[in-house]
Design an enzyme around this catalytic site. Sequence first.
Site, PDB file in Angstrom:
ATOM      1  N   SER A 235       8.821  -6.069  31.059  1.00  0.00           N
ATOM      2  CA  SER A 235       9.322  -4.806  31.390  1.00  0.00           C
ATOM      3  C   SER A 235       8.776  -4.531  32.691  1.00  0.00           C
ATOM      4  CB  SER A 235       9.056  -3.689  30.007  1.00  0.00           C
ATOM      5  OG  SER A 235       9.363  -2.798  30.581  1.00  0.00           O
TER       6      SER A 235
ATOM      7  N   TYR B 229       2.079   0.609  25.008  1.00  0.00           N
ATOM      8  CA  TYR B 229       3.297  -0.295  25.491  1.00  0.00           C
ATOM      9  C   TYR B 229       2.783  -0.978  26.880  1.00  0.00           C
ATOM     10  CZ  TYR B 229       7.803  -2.076  26.318  1.00  0.00           C
ATOM     11  OH  TYR B 229       9.161  -2.837  26.457  1.00  0.00           O
TER      12      TYR B 229
END
Length: 267
Positions: free
Chosen positions: A132, A145
Amino acid sequence: MRLPGTTALITGATGGIGRAIARRLAGQGVKVVLSGRRADLLTRLATELDARAIPADLSKPDGPRELLSQAGPVDILVANAAVMPAAHAADLAVDDIDGCLDVNLRAPIVMACAAAEQMMAAKRGHLVFMNSMCGKTAQCCSSLYNATKFGLRGFTQALSADLRPHGVGVSAIHPGFVRNEGMFARSGVPLPPGVGSVTPEDVARAVQRAIRTNALEINVAPAMFRFGATLAGVSPRLWAHWQRATGAERLSQALAASARNRGSALL
């Protein structure tokens, strides 16, 4: 690496990005093996693509190795499964922390190490990690995250160096906001004006290109995100200031509020 005639195991295949990757690779002559937690969606996609379906829960200690064992020898592993906690660090429960670390970081590492062994013996293969832009840029309400994606990026880069002499490729894909499908789309939080997004098909094309060209990293994001990643690498403090000035921090807070309203830290 040439795709026709190869076999690929795709985790997280029931999500929007996973489905797009499966369809893309199957369309290139790849025999796909699909895995995910939602057996109903998995079976439906497997029927569509004439593929094997293996339901699996990668949060379980033995889940990653059991999945790889059931899948059998594969030429390509696409580690796509992930969960996304959106919460202030003080609001994270221990179960949230353990679950995110298990799925986002432990599972792909365990599967990659096991798959690498068979690929090294065959002197061919490719490992793809769905990362990501959060693996390059940190923001508020995403500390856990970010931790998993930063960690996965480091693992990917080192693994590439380990496996290069053995003819095994390693790639990391870094999408920005993905519209229509996926974790961000499910949140229902609108993007601020001028903030772009990409489609699951854009990500799937990047996966295909990464395997074909053995690209170590591919960013799948608009120019603003790519600039942000560069800025964050040069000066994390300037990046944090830029987030506050452009409203990106408010977006992260809105995502956390959306998750909290649904009774979970997970988007």
